[in-house]
Scaffold this motif. Structure first.
Motif, PDB file in Angstrom:
ATOM      1  N   PHE A 196      -3.581   7.998 -10.589  1.00 22.72           N
ATOM      2  CA  PHE A 196      -4.592   8.233  -9.549  1.00 22.72           C
ATOM      3  C   PHE A 196      -5.984   8.291 -10.175  1.00 22.72           C
ATOM      4  O   PHE A 196      -6.940   7.690  -9.681  1.00 22.72           O
ATOM      5  N   ALA A 197      -6.079   8.980 -11.323  1.00 23.06           N
ATOM      6  CA  ALA A 197      -7.378   9.110 -11.994  1.00 23.06           C
ATOM      7  C   ALA A 197      -7.908   7.751 -12.413  1.00 23.06           C
ATOM      8  O   ALA A 197      -9.097   7.447 -12.237  1.00 23.06           O
ATOM      9  N   ALA A 198      -6.993   6.911 -12.931  1.00 21.91           N
ATOM     10  CA  ALA A 198      -7.411   5.582 -13.381  1.00 21.91           C
ATOM     11  C   ALA A 198      -7.931   4.768 -12.208  1.00 21.91           C
ATOM     12  O   ALA A 198      -8.985   4.121 -12.289  1.00 21.91           O
ATOM     13  N   HIS A 199      -7.196   4.839 -11.088  1.00 18.58           N
ATOM     14  CA  HIS A 199      -7.627   4.071  -9.917  1.00 18.58           C
ATOM     15  C   HIS A 199      -8.926   4.628  -9.355  1.00 18.58           C
ATOM     16  O   HIS A 199      -9.772   3.883  -8.873  1.00 18.58           O
ATOM     17  N   LYS A 200      -9.055   5.941  -9.426  1.00 18.33           N
ATOM     18  CA  LYS A 200     -10.273   6.567  -8.909  1.00 18.33           C
ATOM     19  C   LYS A 200     -11.479   6.092  -9.711  1.00 18.33           C
ATOM     20  O   LYS A 200     -12.534   5.781  -9.149  1.00 18.33           O
ATOM     21  N   LEU A 226      -3.663   4.851  -2.659  1.00 16.52           N
ATOM     22  CA  LEU A 226      -3.031   6.036  -2.065  1.00 16.52           C
ATOM     23  C   LEU A 226      -2.134   5.649  -0.899  1.00 16.52           C
ATOM     24  O   LEU A 226      -1.010   6.147  -0.775  1.00 16.52           O
ATOM     25  N   VAL A 227      -2.635   4.736  -0.070  1.00 15.17           N
ATOM     26  CA  VAL A 227      -1.841   4.307   1.079  1.00 15.17           C
ATOM     27  C   VAL A 227      -0.536   3.696   0.606  1.00 15.17           C
ATOM     28  O   VAL A 227       0.552   4.021   1.087  1.00 15.17           O
ATOM     29  N   LYS A 228      -0.658   2.824  -0.413  1.00 17.76           N
ATOM     30  CA  LYS A 228       0.537   2.139  -0.911  1.00 17.76           C
ATOM     31  C   LYS A 228       1.507   3.144  -1.529  1.00 17.76           C
ATOM     32  O   LYS A 228       2.709   3.103  -1.290  1.00 17.76           O
ATOM     33  N   THR A 229       0.957   4.075  -2.310  1.00 22.39           N
ATOM     34  CA  THR A 229       1.831   5.036  -2.984  1.00 22.39           C
ATOM     35  C   THR A 229       2.526   5.938  -1.981  1.00 22.39           C
ATOM     36  O   THR A 229       3.723   6.213  -2.099  1.00 22.39           O
ATOM     37  N   MET A 230       1.774   6.395  -1.005  1.00 19.73           N
ATOM     38  CA  MET A 230       2.403   7.277  -0.014  1.00 19.73           C
ATOM     39  C   MET A 230       3.451   6.527   0.784  1.00 19.73           C
ATOM     40  O   MET A 230       4.514   7.067   1.082  1.00 19.73           O
ATOM     41  N   GLN A 231       3.156   5.262   1.118  1.00 24.52           N
ATOM     42  CA  GLN A 231       4.133   4.481   1.877  1.00 24.52           C
ATOM     43  C   GLN A 231       5.407   4.285   1.074  1.00 24.52           C
ATOM     44  O   GLN A 231       6.503   4.386   1.603  1.00 24.52           O
ATOM     45  N   SER A 232       5.229   4.055  -0.222  1.00 25.51           N
ATOM     46  CA  SER A 232       6.415   3.831  -1.037  1.00 25.51           C
ATOM     47  C   SER A 232       7.236   5.105  -1.175  1.00 25.51           C
ATOM     48  O   SER A 232       8.402   5.066  -1.525  1.00 25.51           O
ATOM     49  N   ARG A 233       6.629   6.242  -0.891  1.00 24.84           N
ATOM     50  CA  ARG A 233       7.377   7.492  -0.927  1.00 24.84           C
ATOM     51  C   ARG A 233       7.974   7.841   0.428  1.00 24.84           C
ATOM     52  O   ARG A 233       8.455   8.951   0.631  1.00 24.84           O
ATOM     53  N   GLY A 234       7.885   6.894   1.337  1.00 25.24           N
ATOM     54  CA  GLY A 234       8.563   7.088   2.618  1.00 25.24           C
ATOM     55  C   GLY A 234       7.803   7.906   3.632  1.00 25.24           C
ATOM     56  O   GLY A 234       8.401   8.527   4.492  1.00 25.24           O
ATOM     57  N   LEU A 235       6.477   7.943   3.524  1.00 23.34           N
ATOM     58  CA  LEU A 235       5.695   8.682   4.510  1.00 23.34           C
ATOM     59  C   LEU A 235       5.081   7.715   5.512  1.00 23.34           C
ATOM     60  O   LEU A 235       4.919   6.540   5.231  1.00 23.34           O
ATOM     61  N   GLY A 246      -1.641  14.308  -7.963  1.00 23.02           N
ATOM     62  CA  GLY A 246      -0.367  13.878  -8.546  1.00 23.02           C
ATOM     63  C   GLY A 246       0.776  14.749  -8.074  1.00 23.02           C
ATOM     64  O   GLY A 246       1.839  14.262  -7.656  1.00 23.02           O
ATOM     65  N   LEU A 247       0.546  16.075  -8.108  1.00 26.58           N
ATOM     66  CA  LEU A 247       1.597  16.997  -7.690  1.00 26.58           C
ATOM     67  C   LEU A 247       1.889  16.851  -6.205  1.00 26.58           C
ATOM     68  O   LEU A 247       3.046  16.934  -5.773  1.00 26.58           O
ATOM     69  N   LEU A 248       0.830  16.621  -5.437  1.00 30.18           N
ATOM     70  CA  LEU A 248       1.011  16.414  -3.990  1.00 30.18           C
ATOM     71  C   LEU A 248       1.920  15.222  -3.723  1.00 30.18           C
ATOM     72  O   LEU A 248       2.858  15.285  -2.926  1.00 30.18           O
ATOM     73  N   LEU A 249       1.671  14.131  -4.456  1.00 36.74           N
ATOM     74  CA  LEU A 249       2.488  12.933  -4.247  1.00 36.74           C
ATOM     75  C   LEU A 249       3.914  13.162  -4.738  1.00 36.74           C
ATOM     76  O   LEU A 249       4.879  12.714  -4.127  1.00 36.74           O
ATOM     77  N   GLY A 250       4.026  13.895  -5.858  1.00 40.34           N
ATOM     78  CA  GLY A 250       5.358  14.205  -6.374  1.00 40.34           C
ATOM     79  C   GLY A 250       6.158  15.037  -5.388  1.00 40.34           C
ATOM     80  O   GLY A 250       7.340  14.783  -5.132  1.00 40.34           O
ATOM     81  N   LEU A 251       5.487  16.042  -4.811  1.00 40.73           N
ATOM     82  CA  LEU A 251       6.166  16.887  -3.832  1.00 40.73           C
ATOM     83  C   LEU A 251       6.546  16.081  -2.592  1.00 40.73           C
ATOM     84  O   LEU A 251       7.618  16.275  -2.022  1.00 40.73           O
ATOM     85  N   ALA A 252       5.657  15.151  -2.206  1.00 41.95           N
ATOM     86  CA  ALA A 252       5.955  14.325  -1.033  1.00 41.95           C
ATOM     87  C   ALA A 252       7.241  13.545  -1.262  1.00 41.95           C
ATOM     88  O   ALA A 252       8.120  13.492  -0.407  1.00 41.95           O
ATOM     89  N   GLN A 253       7.345  12.971  -2.448  1.00 42.94           N
ATOM     90  CA  GLN A 253       8.538  12.183  -2.752  1.00 42.94           C
ATOM     91  C   GLN A 253       9.789  13.057  -2.757  1.00 42.94           C
ATOM     92  O   GLN A 253      10.838  12.680  -2.242  1.00 42.94           O
ATOM     93  N   TYR A 254       9.642  14.240  -3.334  1.00 43.40           N
ATOM     94  CA  TYR A 254      10.794  15.127  -3.430  1.00 43.40           C
ATOM     95  C   TYR A 254      11.196  15.665  -2.052  1.00 43.40           C
ATOM     96  O   TYR A 254      12.369  15.697  -1.696  1.00 43.40           O
ATOM     97  N   PHE A 255      10.194  16.067  -1.264  1.00 42.80           N
ATOM     98  CA  PHE A 255      10.482  16.601   0.075  1.00 42.80           C
ATOM     99  C   PHE A 255      11.129  15.543   0.960  1.00 42.80           C
ATOM    100  O   PHE A 255      11.930  15.838   1.824  1.00 42.80           O
ATOM    101  N   ARG A 256      10.747  14.278   0.724  1.00 42.83           N
ATOM    102  CA  ARG A 256      11.257  13.201   1.568  1.00 42.83           C
ATOM    103  C   ARG A 256      12.760  13.090   1.455  1.00 42.83           C
ATOM    104  O   ARG A 256      13.443  12.706   2.402  1.00 42.83           O
TER     105      ARG A 256
END
Lengths: 615, 489
Positions: free
Chosen positions: A77-81, A92-101, A161-171
């Motif tokens: 995320f930092a690199a892309h930012k 972000l959109v792509k990453t969140m979508q790939s995590r099933g949101l 990063g943690l937010l996205l990780g949690l999203a994937q795990y919660f999914r």
């Protein structure tokens, strides 16, 4: 009843109150201050406890495993930012979508009334990205929010990063009963404001944002995450929201309970809890923690991104990771487990958090002072105003037969009274209105004529109007009446006292800290100011205890308590920036402290100033 | 329930009764209990029901991802009934019917009363053969809080799997139809199956061995996923069939055995939100590709919210979209809910926003639920639309009603009828703090109010010493004394 209905006893009571008025007032003031300082003493406070049954008895397991992966996502995320030079929306959109949101974006623009020099922004344009994890078999009526701000520079990458990780795990988990919204907001509070207004379909402050495409029902609770390092030493809980609103105490209890369970150091106001309450240093530590909370609450500004949620009756707090030089470190997996546990418990909620307190002060994370305990401190200060008012009332009623004028004296307070009282009241309030409106309206003119920036122009105009107010209205009644009478200032003071009592009382009900601090400085001058006191000395004391100077002391005290003392020069600069922030907070988020001070408290103080120079 | 990994469960029962029979035979007498469930048959004949729709839904259909469902229904329990025109007092019959159904389906349908029953005028039409649309015989109610449980499924299972029944013994015309559907969406993501592979055994924990012995046809249909990934069907089947589903042509692989279907389409999305200022905003995005389509939007409002009709705004593409027809029935406090129906043109590719403000009513002390801080539900709004079909009209379709085609409005016409339900709203009403401090405040206020009267009286009245008036005897004596000229007593 008998005491008041019997004229003799009534006279005795009023005599007692008039005779002992000054000592009683002094006693009340000292008792109020002592009571307030005593609130931080541990035996006088209550231990926090979980009131909400749905969160208390249920067991949850925390198994979040993917802290390292979350950090890797954070680095990505930092690199892309860095590459995009702002919020990497597409990534972000792509990453969140790939995590099933279900992913949606919201764009917003906002023009500040004048440039914000602290954060270096004027025309703000940004995008919020949020993904909704739909709860299986739930009809989209309730939601929880986890947000992380996309900050400038290298801050908060780990949080995203943690937010996205949690999203994937919660999914991949099946026990969610409420939708969970993962929000990455740009431009911190401005983005959050746009998102919340879009979500609730309101527009209170005239921002410009695109409507939200996806919603998840009524939000029950929200956490905002701030994390800027891979490992942390402690987690800090930030509660103070807009206008001094606080989330339900159960949210703080929940955080504390999980910190205890998982073994993470937790702080409030950046201060660890100490066990040595019976020593002087232990007490002063607790008092400092509480004072910090009081100062932050009194400022009325949101101290984290959660602050704006509270306006919508959504319980919210910010969790901030702190990395200091302490040896004991906590890794991201553990923070993930902590958050997982908290969300699992919030998910179990059957009703909104409502069981515990909404009004409290915290001298440490495991102790709290409820409204029933701290209100007497304010009450003792407020009763001084009422006692003085009673005294004046008695004097006004008793003086005509006592004085030699007889009939003429009896008529005087009524006939010149209305105009001579109304004029200073109106003029003081006009000055207040000028203080409220002119700084922003006249910034362009000020910039053209003086070599200052726009922000400085606004702040300096405000200070100039404030100071000019001292010279302006104190002889206004003479325009009408020639000479002010003895009765005149008494009636004016009676009005001012009752006005101040009502004002402070209402303020303290909504925001205790603000009400108490104002009472602390305004009550003494309101109680003892008369035209007969030595002018120069009284004027000096009045100026030193005026709302503006109180703000200056608060700035210094706050810095002192945060263990970052500042020099006079820096303190003055800080004072200027605090004023500009206050005006900005009002314009951007609808904070009420600036209008309260400008439109009500300052005119009230001017009335007292008027009494001092009554001739 | 099938298993833990489903995101959406919907159980429907639909009983249709044909009317194009001889008048003498129209009195309902079911003799087909060999095929038709007795419990339902008795209910229908007793209450003279023409059409009965009942559905229990858990979860919200994510139409953006899963496509439109074929028998849409709102979250919770939904019941709508067309009565026969022989019914004299519809409201009483409706009340009795809901109570009976409540017993049969083990659901809280007995909570349906006049406060949540409406009579929509335009949004619902009979789906059966009989096409009489006298709205006086229609009753509609939703219970958004109702959850689906196994108890609801047991009677559903017992009801059998009947399709069409004949009225006359020669079986010349259709008289009966009982449709039962179970709509389940499985979430492969959360079941932890990273491989995109599924089987009937994995989902239902049993395999298919034989067709239903009573059925004349039983099929498994699998869509040919036109836009997504390729997948293989095992065992492979040579039978391919085409059908038009919601205006899109779909290809299905058929495997004859039993009746259950999986579909994916895309359509409209609808949402609703409530906010603290009390504004209900159902809005809907149309992704229709062709021209405008008329649709009627229906917004219910429970008796707990006082909606204000003058605040109604309908906007699309930032402009006012004036409804061509508005039917508004204001509520009566605690007797009747609001009903707002309007006919709106939906422009293609646009967001339409309908906003109505409402005031939050103050409930009576006893009207609060045991969990008042959870909020109060506002049922789903319905959007019924006539959407232009992509597929051109096919005149060959006939009146026949095989199972498959009758599931969906699949006659290849130029437009098809579609209904979309918004999600229910959770509104927080002003709730007193039902706890000890609340009681203390109430008590204190009472005491203060009682005490204040005395205090105020004492403070405002002036006290004078009054001479006691002499008694009658004394007054008489005084008069005599005055007459005699002696000092008074």
């Amino acid at each position: 009843m008998g005491l008041l209905s019997d004229p003799n006893r009534r006279r005795a009571l009023t005599n007692l109150l008039t005779r002992l008025n000054a000592p009683i007032c002094v006693m009340c003031y000292l008792a109020g201050v002592a009571w307030f300082m005593g609130l931080a003493f541990e035996p006088f406070t209550l231990r926090t406890y979980m009131s909400e049954n749905a969160m208390g008895s249920t067991m949850v397991e925390e198994r979040f495993p993917a802290g390292e992966r979350a950090l890797a996502t954070g680095r990505e995320f930092a690199a892309h930012k860095k590459k995009v030079g702002g919020m990497p929306v597409d990534w972000l959109v792509k990453t969140m979508q790939s995590r099933g949101l279900e992913v949606f974006t919201q764009s917003f623009t906002r023009k500040l009334p004048f440039p914000d020099e602290n954060k270096e922004r004027y025309m703000v344009r940004g995008t919020n990205v949020y993904g909704i994890l739909r709860a299986p078999r739930a009809p989209r009526t309730e939601a929880l929010v986890l947000s992380a701000p996309c900050s400038e520079g290298n801050n908060n990458n780990q949080a995203v990063g943690l937010l996205l990780g949690l999203a994937q795990y919660f999914r991949s988990q099946i026990h969610w009963a409420k939708d969970i919204i993962f929000l990455v907001n740009e431009h911190d509070l401005i983005g959050m404001q746009a998102w919340l207004e879009g979500y609730h379909h309101t527009n209170t402050t005239g921002g410009d944002w695109s409507p939200l495409q996806g919603r998840g029902g009524s939000i029950q609770a929200a956490l905002s995450l701030e994390l800027s390092s891979d490992v942390i030493t402690s987690l800090d809980l930030v509660l103070e929201g807009l206008n001094g609103q606080l989330p339900n105490l159960d949210l703080a209890n929940l955080f504390y309970a999980f910190c205890q369970k998982i073994g993470v150091l937790c702080t409030i106001q950046g201060k660890l809890q100490r066990n040595d309450w019976d020593t002087t240093s232990g007490y002063s530590h607790a008092a400092q923690t509480m004072m910090l909370m009081v100062l932050k609450q009194a400022s009325g500004r949101p101290w984290g991104d959660h602050g704006l949620f509270l306006r919508y009756h959504i319980e919210a707090a910010t969790i901030r990771g702190i990395n200091s030089f302490r040896q004991y470190k906590t890794d991201t997996t553990t923070i993930g487990r902590l958050l997982e546990g908290m969300y699992r418990k919030l998910n179990n909620l059957l009703e909104r958090l409502h069981q515990s307190y909404f009004f409290y002060l915290m001298p440490s994370l495991s102790r709290f002072v409820s409204i029933g305990y701290y209100m007497p401190a304010f009450g003792l200060l407020a009763v001084i105003l009422l006692l003085r008012a009673l005294d004046l009332w008695v004097q006004l009623g008793a003086s005509p037969p006592g004085t030699e004028e007889g009939l003429a004296g009896g008529e005087q307070p009524s006939s010149p009274g209305v105009l001579s009282i109304l004029t200073p009241v109106v003029i003081s309030h006009m000055t207040g209105v000028a203080l409220y409106t002119l700084p922003i309206l006249s910034q362009e003119m000020a910039v053209q004529h003086f070599p200052v920036s726009e922000t400085e122009a606004v702040v300096l105009t405000a200070i100039a109007i404030y100071t000019a107010g001292l010279a302006l209205p104190h002889n206004t009644h003479r325009l009408l009446q020639g000479e002010g009478t003895e009765q005149g200032w008494r009636v004016l003071k009676l009005v001012a006292l009752l006005y101040l009592a009502v004002l402070l009382g209402c303020t303290a009900l909504i925001n205790f800290s603000l009400g108490f601090i104002l009472a602390l400085s305004l009550v003494p001058i309101a109680a003892f100011i008369t035209p007969h006191t030595p002018k120069a000395l009284s004027a000096a004391i009045m100026v030193l205890l005026s709302p503006g100077c109180t703000l200056l002391y608060c700035v210094f005290l706050f810095q002192e308590l945060q263990e970052t003392p500042v020099s006079l020069q820096d303190g003055w600069m800080l004072f200027l920036s605090v004023i500009s922030q206050g005006i900005l907070d009002h314009a951007l988020y609808g904070s009420l402290v600036y209008p309260l001070l400008a439109l009500l408290i300052y005119p009230c103080w001017l009335l007292l100033w008027n009494i001092l120079f009554w001739k | 329930m099938p298993n833990l990994y489903d995101s959406y469960v919907q159980v429907n029962i639909l009983v249709l009764y044909a009317t194009h029979c001889f008048p003498t035979k129209c009195i309902f007498s079911v003799s087909h209990y060999r095929l038709f469930p007795t419990s339902l048959g008795q209910v229908i004949s007793k209450f003279s029901v023409r059409e009965l729709h009942i559905s229990f839904t858990q979860g919200y259909r994510r139409t953006m991802q899963w496509g439109q469902t074929f028998l849409p229904s709102p979250p919770g329990a939904e019941l709508w009934v067309w009565f026969q025109d022989t019914v004299t007092d519809v409201d009483v019959t409706w009340k009795e019917l809901t109570n009976v159904l409540s017993g049969i389906f083990c659901a809280s349908l007995n909570f349906i009363d006049s406060t949540n029953t409406v009579q929509p005028s335009a949004s619902f039409k009979p789906l059966g053969v009989g096409n009489v649309t006298d709205q006086r015989f229609l009753r509609y109610a939703v219970l958004p809080r109702e959850v689906v449980c196994t108890e609801n499924l047991t009677p559903w299972k017992k009801a059998g799997y009947t399709s069409d029944l004949c009225q006359d013994w020669q079986c010349k015309s259709t008289a009966w139809e009982l449709r039962q559907t179970l709509n389940v969406v499985f979430d492969l993501h959360s079941s932890g199956q990273s491989k995109r592979e599924w089987s009937l055994f994995k989902m239902f924990s049993r395999t298919l061995t034989e067709a239903c012995p009573l059925a004349s046809s039983s099929k498994v249909d699998v869509t040919d996923n036109p836009q997504g990934e390729l997948f293989e069907l095992s065992p492979a089947t040579p039978m391919l069939s085409q059908a038009v589903v919601l205006g899109n042509r779909r290809t299905y692989s058929q495997r004859v055995e039993t009746c259950c279907a999986l579909y994916f389409t895309e359509s409209a999305m609808c949402q609703a939100t409530g906010c603290r200022r009390g504004r209900s905003t159902p809005w809907c995005t149309t992704t229709t590709r062709t021209g405008p389509s008329p649709s009627s939007c229906w917004t219910p409002c429970p008796g707990t919210c006082v909606s204000t009709s003058h605040t109604l705004t309908v906007t699309s593409k930032g402009r006012d979209n004036k409804p061509s027809y508005i039917h508004y029935q204001p509520s009566k406090d605690r007797l009747r809910p609001h009903l707002l129906e309007m006919l709106v043109q939906l422009p293609p590719n646009s967001v339409i926003e309908v906003t109505v403000q409402f005031e939050r009513a103050l409930l009576k002390w006893t009207e609060y639920t045991p969990d008042p801080n959870h909020g109060f539900y506002v049922g789903s709004s319905v959007i019924s639309a006539l959407v232009p079909s992509v597929v051109a009209m096919d005149t060959n379709s006939t009146q026949e009603r095989p199972l498959f085609s009758s599931f969906f409005p699949c006659k290849e016409e130029s437009s098809y009828f579609m209904q979309v339900y918004t999600e229910p709203l959770l509104v927080n009403l002003p709730t007193p703090d039902f706890s000890m401090p609340y009681n203390v405040i109430c008590l204190t206020c009472t005491v203060v109010a009682v005490g204040y009267g005395f205090l105020y009286n004492f403070l405002t009245s002036t006290f004078q010493v009054e001479e006691p008036s002499p008694g009658l005897a004394k007054r008489l004596a005084n008069i005599i004394c005055r007459l005699r000229g002696v000092p008074l007593l």
